[in-house]
Design an enzyme around this catalytic site. Structure first.
Site, PDB file in Angstrom:
ATOM      1  N   ASP A 173       0.856  -1.194   0.000  1.00  0.00           N
ATOM      2  CA  ASP A 173       0.000   0.000   0.000  1.00  0.00           C
ATOM      3  C   ASP A 173       0.891   1.242   0.000  1.00  0.00           C
ATOM      4  OD1 ASP A 173      -2.483   1.497   0.166  1.00  0.00           O
ATOM      5  OD2 ASP A 173      -1.896   1.979   2.211  1.00  0.00           O
ATOM      6  N   SER A 174       0.279   2.376  -0.336  1.00  0.00           N
ATOM      7  CA  SER A 174       1.015   3.639  -0.286  1.00  0.00           C
ATOM      8  C   SER A 174       1.385   3.999   1.154  1.00  0.00           C
ATOM      9  CB  SER A 174       0.163   4.752  -0.894  1.00  0.00           C
ATOM     10  OG  SER A 174      -1.071   4.842  -0.202  1.00  0.00           O
TER      11      SER A 174
ATOM     12  N   TYR B  94      -0.583   8.592  -2.738  1.00  0.00           N
ATOM     13  CA  TYR B  94      -0.561   8.234  -4.155  1.00  0.00           C
ATOM     14  C   TYR B  94      -1.773   8.851  -4.869  1.00  0.00           C
ATOM     15  CZ  TYR B  94       2.997   4.468  -3.767  1.00  0.00           C
ATOM     16  OH  TYR B  94       4.148   3.723  -3.601  1.00  0.00           O
ATOM     17  N   GLY B  95      -2.818   9.120  -4.092  1.00  0.00           N
ATOM     18  CA  GLY B  95      -4.106   9.512  -4.669  1.00  0.00           C
ATOM     19  C   GLY B  95      -4.109  10.800  -5.448  1.00  0.00           C
TER      20      GLY B  95
ATOM     21  N   CYS C 216      -3.683  -1.055  -2.218  1.00  0.00           N
ATOM     22  CA  CYS C 216      -3.930   0.359  -2.516  1.00  0.00           C
ATOM     23  C   CYS C 216      -4.832   0.470  -3.749  1.00  0.00           C
ATOM     24  CB  CYS C 216      -2.589   1.043  -2.780  1.00  0.00           C
ATOM     25  SG  CYS C 216      -2.732   2.788  -3.156  1.00  0.00           S
ATOM     26  N   ASN C 217      -5.961   1.129  -3.564  1.00  0.00           N
ATOM     27  CA  ASN C 217      -6.891   1.296  -4.689  1.00  0.00           C
ATOM     28  C   ASN C 217      -6.267   2.135  -5.796  1.00  0.00           C
ATOM     29  OD1 ASN C 217     -10.044   0.530  -3.940  1.00  0.00           O
ATOM     30  ND2 ASN C 217      -8.718   0.805  -2.167  1.00  0.00           N
ATOM     31  N   THR C 218      -5.545   3.184  -5.410  1.00  0.00           N
ATOM     32  CA  THR C 218      -4.944   4.058  -6.424  1.00  0.00           C
ATOM     33  C   THR C 218      -3.905   3.285  -7.232  1.00  0.00           C
ATOM     34  OG1 THR C 218      -5.278   5.944  -4.953  1.00  0.00           O
ATOM     35  CG2 THR C 218      -3.762   6.251  -6.784  1.00  0.00           C
TER      36      THR C 218
ATOM     37  N   GLU D 187      -6.645   9.937   8.692  1.00  0.00           N
ATOM     38  CA  GLU D 187      -5.299   9.902   9.285  1.00  0.00           C
ATOM     39  C   GLU D 187      -5.198  10.821  10.494  1.00  0.00           C
ATOM     40  OE1 GLU D 187      -2.142   9.980   6.420  1.00  0.00           O
ATOM     41  OE2 GLU D 187      -2.921   8.165   5.464  1.00  0.00           O
TER      42      GLU D 187
ATOM     43  N   CYS E 111     -11.238   2.961  -1.567  1.00  0.00           N
ATOM     44  CA  CYS E 111     -10.043   3.557  -0.974  1.00  0.00           C
ATOM     45  C   CYS E 111      -9.773   2.842   0.348  1.00  0.00           C
ATOM     46  CB  CYS E 111     -10.253   5.051  -0.737  1.00  0.00           C
ATOM     47  SG  CYS E 111      -8.868   5.836   0.124  1.00  0.00           S
ATOM     48  N   THR E 112      -8.488   2.603   0.598  1.00  0.00           N
ATOM     49  CA  THR E 112      -8.101   1.853   1.796  1.00  0.00           C
ATOM     50  C   THR E 112      -8.587   2.471   3.110  1.00  0.00           C
ATOM     51  OG1 THR E 112      -6.043   3.102   1.662  1.00  0.00           O
ATOM     52  CG2 THR E 112      -6.003   0.814   0.878  1.00  0.00           C
ATOM     53  N   HIS E 113      -8.759   3.794   3.114  1.00  0.00           N
ATOM     54  CA  HIS E 113      -9.088   4.470   4.365  1.00  0.00           C
ATOM     55  C   HIS E 113     -10.572   4.438   4.715  1.00  0.00           C
ATOM     56  CE1 HIS E 113      -5.059   5.824   3.741  1.00  0.00           C
ATOM     57  NE2 HIS E 113      -5.072   6.671   4.754  1.00  0.00           N
TER      58      HIS E 113
HETATM   59  N1  DGL Z   1      -4.084   3.893  -0.355  1.00  0.00           N
HETATM   60  C1  DGL Z   1      -4.746   4.923  -1.144  1.00  0.00           C
HETATM   61  C2  DGL Z   1      -5.932   4.308  -1.859  1.00  0.00           C
HETATM   62  O1  DGL Z   1      -6.477   3.290  -1.475  1.00  0.00           O
HETATM   63  C3  DGL Z   1      -5.184   6.092  -0.271  1.00  0.00           C
HETATM   64  C4  DGL Z   1      -4.031   6.902   0.297  1.00  0.00           C
HETATM   65  C5  DGL Z   1      -3.199   7.591  -0.772  1.00  0.00           C
HETATM   66  O2  DGL Z   1      -3.711   8.446  -1.513  1.00  0.00           O
HETATM   67  O3  DGL Z   1      -2.014   7.235  -0.872  1.00  0.00           O
HETATM   68  O4  DGL Z   1      -6.353   4.841  -2.873  1.00  0.00           O
END
Ligand code: DGL
Length: 275
Positions: A12-13, A44-45, A75-77, A152, A187-189
């Site tokens: 993940d990012s 990363y987003g 990570c979705n991005t 966060e 998105c992971t969050h």
């Molecule tokens: N992990 C990213 C996602 O799932 C979210 C955090 C980021 O933007 O790095 O898209």
């Protein structure tokens, strides 16, 4: 016959992918895990395809070189922007979060109209829309860039967060998508915001958490890696071994990571990836 527990690499990012690891630990406790959080280079987003692809491929190689036999792109991005590049660069099977999320949405939607929330980059890539359309569903994608920093910051149950969620969802479910019956958390969050999303989303909507769908997809694939040796029962009873790698402060990773994983994180190793 010697028994080997499979080692699953999770990328993940940053901390968010721990929501995927959390579900993986619940449903596949008979594996070992190495987790790589690219905390020095998040988010990363808001980054470009080329940058995210380069970072993600480096992380994938790092996990492979540390014994990962299957890579989970939590990570979705990174999945949305760079899944093909990661798969082409990796020597082991790769599972991303977009297809499992789309598959789960397709299986629960009755009217085939879906709302997906994610980062700017995920939404701009239209990866979810393409995955959903290829399954015969119509999708509205909505970028919710304020939600990652709010999570966060720990503002999970906070009036400001609830109001922002309300504005985003109001826009997402407008203009012909008021009847969408599934909300995909792309998105992971966002799994941490499920209670507020549940309160604010229209009552008829089912929430699909791509972290859960992905962990189930991994469970489906991992069967092939689980040996059926005579020591299998004994070995599988032991607890998963977890290793964490982060490219920025290990203290911060431990502190924030515990919130996403839901239990204490003991040892984190710092990694310095050369550009
Ligand atoms: N992990 C990213 C996602 O799932 C979210 C955090 C980021 O933007 O790095 O898209």
């Amino acid at each position: 016959m010697t028994l080997r527990r499979p080692t699953i690499g999770v990328f993940d990012s940053g901390f968010g992918g721990l929501t995927v690891l959390k579900v993986l630990l619940e449903i596949i406790p008979d594996a070992d895990y190495i987790y790589f959080g690219d905390t020095a280079r998040l988010p990363y987003g808001s980054k470009s395809v080329d940058t995210v692809a380069r970072y993600a491929v480096e992380a994938a190689h790092y996990l492979e070189s540390h014994g990962a036999e299957l890579l989970v792109i939590a990570c979705n991005t990174a999945t949305a922007l760079a899944f093909d590049q990661i798969t082409a660069a990796a020597r082991v099977p790769v599972i991303g979060v977009v297809d499992p999320g789309a598959e789960a949405a397709a299986s629960v939607s009755k009217n085939k109209r879906i709302v997906v929330v994610g980062t700017e980059a995920t939404v701009a890539s239209h990866a979810y829309r393409k995955a959903l359309e290829s399954r015969g569903l119509a999708a509205r994608e909505k970028a919710c860039p304020l939600l990652v920093p709010l999570v966060e910051e720990g503002w999970i149950e906070h009036a400001v967060t609830e109001e922002i969620v309300r504005i985003y969802l109001c826009e997402a479910f407008a203009d012909g998508f008021h009847d969408a019956d599934v909300l995909v958390l792309g998105c992971t969050h966002y799994p941490l915001l499920k209670p507020v999303l549940r309160r604010v989303a229209p009552a008829h909507v089912t929430i699909v958490d791509s972290a859960e769908s992905t962990a189930r997809a991994v469970a489906g694939r991992i069967g092939k890696l689980l040996n059926r040796g005579e020591n299998a029962q004994e070995e599988r009873r032991s607890l998963p071994r977890l290793k964490f790698f982060a490219t920025d402060s290990v203290d911060k990773f431990r502190r924030l990571g515990e919130r996403f994983l839901g239990h204490p994180i003991e040892k984190v190793q710092h990694v310095d990836l050369k550009e």
